[in-house]
Design a protein around this motif. Structure first.
Motif, mmCIF file in Angstrom:
data_model
loop_
_atom_site.group_PDB
_atom_site.id
_atom_site.type_symbol
_atom_site.label_atom_id
_atom_site.label_comp_id
_atom_site.label_asym_id
_atom_site.label_seq_id
_atom_site.Cartn_x
_atom_site.Cartn_y
_atom_site.Cartn_z
ATOM 1 N N LEU A 137 -7.210 -9.918 -8.940
ATOM 2 C CA LEU A 137 -7.581 -8.865 -9.956
ATOM 3 C C LEU A 137 -6.732 -7.385 -9.906
ATOM 4 C CD1 LEU A 137 -11.474 -9.233 -9.358
ATOM 5 C CD2 LEU A 137 -9.862 -10.211 -11.307
ATOM 6 N N LEU A 138 -6.509 -6.803 -8.770
ATOM 7 C CA LEU A 138 -5.561 -5.866 -8.860
ATOM 8 C C LEU A 138 -4.292 -5.967 -9.308
ATOM 9 C CD1 LEU A 138 -5.572 -2.980 -7.426
ATOM 10 C CD2 LEU A 138 -4.641 -3.674 -5.432
ATOM 11 N N PHE A 139 -3.700 -7.287 -9.099
ATOM 12 C CA PHE A 139 -2.446 -7.425 -9.487
ATOM 13 C C PHE A 139 -2.463 -7.911 -11.233
ATOM 14 C CE2 PHE A 139 -1.312 -7.192 -5.138
ATOM 15 C CZ PHE A 139 -0.131 -6.298 -5.198
ATOM 16 N N GLY A 140 -3.585 -7.853 -11.854
ATOM 17 C CA GLY A 140 -3.672 -8.137 -13.223
ATOM 18 C C GLY A 140 -3.914 -9.437 -13.681
ATOM 19 N N MET A 141 -4.370 -10.267 -12.861
ATOM 20 C CA MET A 141 -4.903 -11.627 -13.157
ATOM 21 C C MET A 141 -6.238 -11.402 -13.800
ATOM 22 S SD MET A 141 -5.009 -14.901 -10.923
ATOM 23 C CE MET A 141 -4.966 -16.864 -11.638
ATOM 24 N N SER A 142 -6.453 -11.869 -14.990
ATOM 25 C CA SER A 142 -7.713 -11.706 -15.743
ATOM 26 C C SER A 142 -8.656 -12.788 -14.871
ATOM 27 C CB SER A 142 -7.575 -12.326 -17.125
ATOM 28 O OG SER A 142 -7.461 -13.576 -17.100
ATOM 29 N N PRO A 143 -9.944 -12.219 -15.044
ATOM 30 C CA PRO A 143 -11.281 -13.190 -14.217
ATOM 31 C C PRO A 143 -11.233 -14.408 -14.800
ATOM 32 C CG PRO A 143 -11.767 -10.769 -14.690
ATOM 33 C CD PRO A 143 -10.582 -10.975 -15.295
ATOM 34 N N LEU A 144 -10.931 -14.743 -16.226
ATOM 35 C CA LEU A 144 -11.082 -16.088 -16.860
ATOM 36 C C LEU A 144 -10.081 -16.964 -16.219
ATOM 37 C CD1 LEU A 144 -12.520 -17.773 -18.621
ATOM 38 C CD2 LEU A 144 -11.265 -16.887 -20.676
ATOM 39 N N ARG A 145 -8.964 -16.451 -16.271
ATOM 40 C CA ARG A 145 -7.849 -17.235 -15.825
ATOM 41 C C ARG A 145 -8.107 -17.612 -14.236
ATOM 42 N NH1 ARG A 145 -1.991 -15.005 -16.495
ATOM 43 N NH2 ARG A 145 -1.579 -17.144 -15.870
ATOM 44 N N LEU A 146 -8.450 -16.603 -13.593
ATOM 45 C CA LEU A 146 -8.809 -17.061 -12.048
ATOM 46 C C LEU A 146 -9.865 -18.133 -11.939
ATOM 47 C CD1 LEU A 146 -8.598 -16.099 -9.059
ATOM 48 C CD2 LEU A 146 -10.386 -14.443 -9.567
ATOM 49 N N CYS A 147 -10.911 -17.882 -12.906
ATOM 50 C CA CYS A 147 -11.919 -18.986 -12.851
ATOM 51 C C CYS A 147 -11.447 -20.398 -13.368
ATOM 52 C CB CYS A 147 -13.083 -18.615 -13.721
ATOM 53 S SG CYS A 147 -13.824 -17.219 -12.953
ATOM 54 N N VAL A 148 -10.789 -20.476 -14.436
ATOM 55 C CA VAL A 148 -9.992 -21.624 -14.759
ATOM 56 C C VAL A 148 -9.143 -22.348 -13.675
ATOM 57 C CG1 VAL A 148 -8.182 -22.591 -16.321
ATOM 58 C CG2 VAL A 148 -10.045 -20.959 -17.248
ATOM 59 N N ALA A 149 -8.259 -21.340 -12.827
ATOM 60 C CA ALA A 149 -7.448 -21.806 -11.625
ATOM 61 C C ALA A 149 -8.578 -22.365 -10.700
ATOM 62 C CB ALA A 149 -6.574 -20.873 -11.305
ATOM 63 N N LYS A 150 -9.618 -21.886 -10.457
ATOM 64 C CA LYS A 150 -10.502 -22.555 -9.420
ATOM 65 C C LYS A 150 -11.188 -23.573 -9.885
ATOM 66 C CE LYS A 150 -10.083 -19.483 -6.193
ATOM 67 N NZ LYS A 150 -9.865 -19.901 -4.452
ATOM 68 N N ALA A 151 -11.320 -23.969 -11.155
ATOM 69 C CA ALA A 151 -12.002 -24.853 -11.834
ATOM 70 C C ALA A 151 -10.930 -26.136 -11.536
ATOM 71 C CB ALA A 151 -12.481 -25.162 -12.987
ATOM 72 N N VAL A 152 -9.747 -25.986 -11.866
ATOM 73 C CA VAL A 152 -8.735 -27.039 -11.649
ATOM 74 C C VAL A 152 -8.711 -27.396 -10.249
ATOM 75 C CG1 VAL A 152 -6.518 -27.487 -12.040
ATOM 76 C CG2 VAL A 152 -7.465 -26.368 -13.730
ATOM 77 N N SER A 153 -8.456 -26.330 -9.438
ATOM 78 C CA SER A 153 -8.233 -26.704 -7.860
ATOM 79 C C SER A 153 -9.442 -27.287 -7.161
ATOM 80 C CB SER A 153 -7.800 -25.535 -7.073
ATOM 81 O OG SER A 153 -8.982 -24.509 -7.196
ATOM 82 N N PHE A 154 -10.824 -27.074 -7.730
ATOM 83 C CA PHE A 154 -11.784 -27.524 -7.138
ATOM 84 C C PHE A 154 -11.875 -29.126 -7.799
ATOM 85 C CE2 PHE A 154 -16.411 -28.980 -8.013
ATOM 86 C CZ PHE A 154 -16.874 -28.915 -7.029
#
Length: 218
Positions: free
Chosen positions: A81-98
């Motif tokens: 989050l500090l380096f500018g990654m949006s929370p939504l993109r983070l959640c999408v990435a976690k959904a794909v990896s899960f």
């Protein structure tokens, strides 16, 4: 986002087989269910969709609590989050990896468990397709529940309590796909309902998960 997905998959691969816990539970659940039903092919085939769906959901939920837990503990979430990654993109990435780590191995093992339960290739194939359609809903709701409890620690049971009620409609329509296919083919209402529920889960669950992550680190 792709870098985060690759990182999660690599960490799971290096975890010493921890990612296989869900697959082991899935196999054990199916085996014990088959034994409890007496091992007769007719009984097993009749209850196969129910056993498969319960085993699949419980196995996936075993690892749902850890989707954000480790990253919140070691500071990875805060850094993203500090380096500018949006929370939504983070959640999408976690959904794909899960999906890749926890759900894909279960799907790949389906032909074996379907054969164990006395299903024909067509029957376990329909069940496999129904589970595939349900994967986006399962991933989105798991990410949502894990995001709510990301900073609590040891919150696996709480994650299951949050996710399980959301997945009840998915399971109901998923179990009925075999009967629906016998009457209406792939145009059965159960297939359409599963697709709609998965789309709705992604449209609601992932933005809500992003809001929860953002709230944790504000």
């Amino acid at each position: 986002m792709s870098a985060l997905i690759r990182r999660d998959i690599l960490l799971a691969w290096r975890s010493g087989g921890a990612w296989l816990l869900g697959l082991g539970f899935f196999t054990l659940f199916i085996t014990l269910g088959a034994i409890a039903l007496g091992g007769e092919a007719q009984s097993l085939s009749r209850f196969a969709p129910v056993l498969t769906w319960l085993a699949f959901l419980f196995s996936a939920l075993l690892s749902a609590g850890s989707i954000f837990e480790m990253d919140a503990r070691d500071g990875t979430l805060a850094q993203c989050l500090l380096f500018g990654m949006s929370p939504l993109r983070l959640c999408v990435a976690k959904a794909v990896s899960f999906t890749a780590i926890s759900l894909l191995p279960l799907l790949l093992f389906m032909p074996i468990t379907g054969t164990m339960l006395g299903q024909s290739p067509q029957e376990w194939g329909i069940n496999w397709l129904a589970l595939l359609l349900a994967c986006p809903a399962l991933a989105a709701y798991s990410v949502f529940a894990s995001a709510l409890t990301a900073t609590r620690g040891a919150s696996g049971f709480l994650t299951v309590l949050i996710t399980a009620p959301l997945l009840v409609p998915v399971m109901i329509f998923g179990i009925s796909t075999l009967e629906g296919y016998a009457r209406y083919g792939f145009f059965a209402a159960s297939f359409k309902a599963l697709t709609g529920l998965s789309l709705m889960a992604c449209a609601l669950g992932l933005p809500f998960a992003a809001s929860a992550i953002k709230t944790h680190f504000e």
